[in-house]
Enzyme design. Structure first.
Site, PDB file in Angstrom:
ATOM      1  N   SER A 148    -150.071  32.681   2.413  1.00  0.00           N
ATOM      2  CA  SER A 148    -150.678  33.720   2.721  1.00  0.00           C
ATOM      3  C   SER A 148    -150.740  35.496   2.183  1.00  0.00           C
ATOM      4  O   SER A 148    -149.258  35.337   2.806  1.00  0.00           O
ATOM      5  CB  SER A 148    -151.772  34.081   3.323  1.00  0.00           C
ATOM      6  OG  SER A 148    -152.604  34.714   4.240  1.00  0.00           O
ATOM      7  N   TYR A 161    -151.832  32.422  13.754  1.00  0.00           N
ATOM      8  CA  TYR A 161    -152.390  31.926  11.549  1.00  0.00           C
ATOM      9  C   TYR A 161    -151.126  32.695  11.140  1.00  0.00           C
ATOM     10  O   TYR A 161    -150.703  31.706  10.626  1.00  0.00           O
ATOM     11  CB  TYR A 161    -153.612  32.679  11.030  1.00  0.00           C
ATOM     12  CG  TYR A 161    -153.608  32.864   9.702  1.00  0.00           C
ATOM     13  CD1 TYR A 161    -154.532  31.060   9.493  1.00  0.00           C
ATOM     14  CD2 TYR A 161    -153.184  33.574   9.530  1.00  0.00           C
ATOM     15  CE1 TYR A 161    -154.417  31.029   8.265  1.00  0.00           C
ATOM     16  CE2 TYR A 161    -154.411  33.312   7.686  1.00  0.00           C
ATOM     17  CZ  TYR A 161    -154.518  32.253   7.158  1.00  0.00           C
ATOM     18  OH  TYR A 161    -154.689  32.026   5.708  1.00  0.00           O
TER      19      TYR A 161
END
Ligand code: NDP
Length: 257
Positions: A148, A161
């Site tokens: 990501s 996260y």
């Protein structure tokens, strides 16, 4: 498949975790359209069966589905063995299953933290280890970890996260170090902001949505189909000397302040 043999992956067997919806589903469709035999995964058997039927109709080709939890190492061992026995040797593993939880740091519980670490990071280790045990003696294989832009940078409310995705970047490099000598390439694919169920609330939030568009040189959210070209490259002979890298598909977001 016509075109350069560098990008020919027809006939390869690919397992994509978390492919009942969102990015995983699109990656599965892309590999099916490139001629791969695809094995879908997710925990919800009903959703998985529906996606399997839809993809078989849309993309043709051979598509299987195995429902199991990628955080459960016993289930991973059983299912990887069953896939190799029933479908054949896994050539391409895409570690895509993941989750998000947004909250102020002080409100995160221990359980939230552990669930994020298990789902986004431990799963890639457990899946990668199990599949690599079979790829190593064969002397080839491609493993792609879905990272990501949060492998590089953070925002308020998503510290756990971001820790999982930063960890996944270094796990990718570590897997490259250990598995590279056996002819296996392990790379990351790092999406920017993409419209999926995971980001539904953000897309609906016009202020946030405008921030994403303004912050991205491409001026828009990512569409899941934007990821297919990079996935095919990382799955194909074209990337045989590319190892331990993260390829960001983010419309340029990480390059600008
Ligand atoms: P979605 O929530 O839309 O899909 C997640 C998928 O993972 C579902 O198929 C879900 O199925 C499956 N899944 C979740 N937990 C497990 C588990 N324990 N075992 C097996 N399958 C599981 O997410 P996205 O498609 O948006 O995200 C996919 C990946 O891309 C994630 O790793 C995410 O972090 C990453 N990413 C997403 C971005 C975005 O903008 N959307 C940006 C950057 C990265 P089920 O619930 O049935 O198990």
């Amino acid at each position: 498949m016509t075109g350069s043999p560098l990008f020919d992956i027809a006939g390869r067997i690919a397992l994509i975790t978390g492919s009942s919806r969102g990015i995983g589903r699109a990656l599965a469709q892309g590999l099916l359209e490139a001629g791969c035999t695809v094995v879908l995964n997710g925990r919800d058997e009903v959703a998985l069966a529906r996606t399997r039927a839809e993809l078989a109709e849309l993309a043709g080709g051979t598509v299987f589905a195995r429902a199991f939890d990628v955080t459960d190492s016993a289930a991973v061992a059983t299912n990887v063995a069953a896939i190799e026995a029933e479908v054949g040797p896994i050539d391409i593993l895409v570690n895509n299953a993941g989750m998000q939880r947004r909250a102020p740091l002080v409100d995160f519980t221990d359980d939230d933290w552990r669930r994020l670490i298990d789902t986004n990071l431990t799963s890639a280790f457990v899946m990668g280890r199990e599949v690599a045990r079979r790829m190593v003696p064969r002397g080839h294989g491609k493993i792609i970890n879905i990272c990501s832009v949060q492998s590089e940078t953070v925002r308020p409310g998503i510290a756990p996260y971001s820790a999982t995705k930063g960890g996944l970047k270094l796990l990718t490099k570590g897997m490259c170090a250990d598995l590279g000598p056996s002819g296996i390439q392990v790379n990351g694919l790092g999406p920017g902001y993409f419209e999926t169920e995971l980001t539904e609330a953000l897309v609906a939030d016009e202020e946030f949505s405008a921030w994403v568009r303004g912050r991205t040189p491409a001026g828009r959210w990512g569409r899941v189909s934007d990821l297919i070209g990079a996935l095919i490259f990382l799955s194909a002979p074209a990337s045989d000397f590319v190892n331990g890298q993260v390829l960001y598909v983010d419309g340029g977001m990480l390059s600008v302040l």
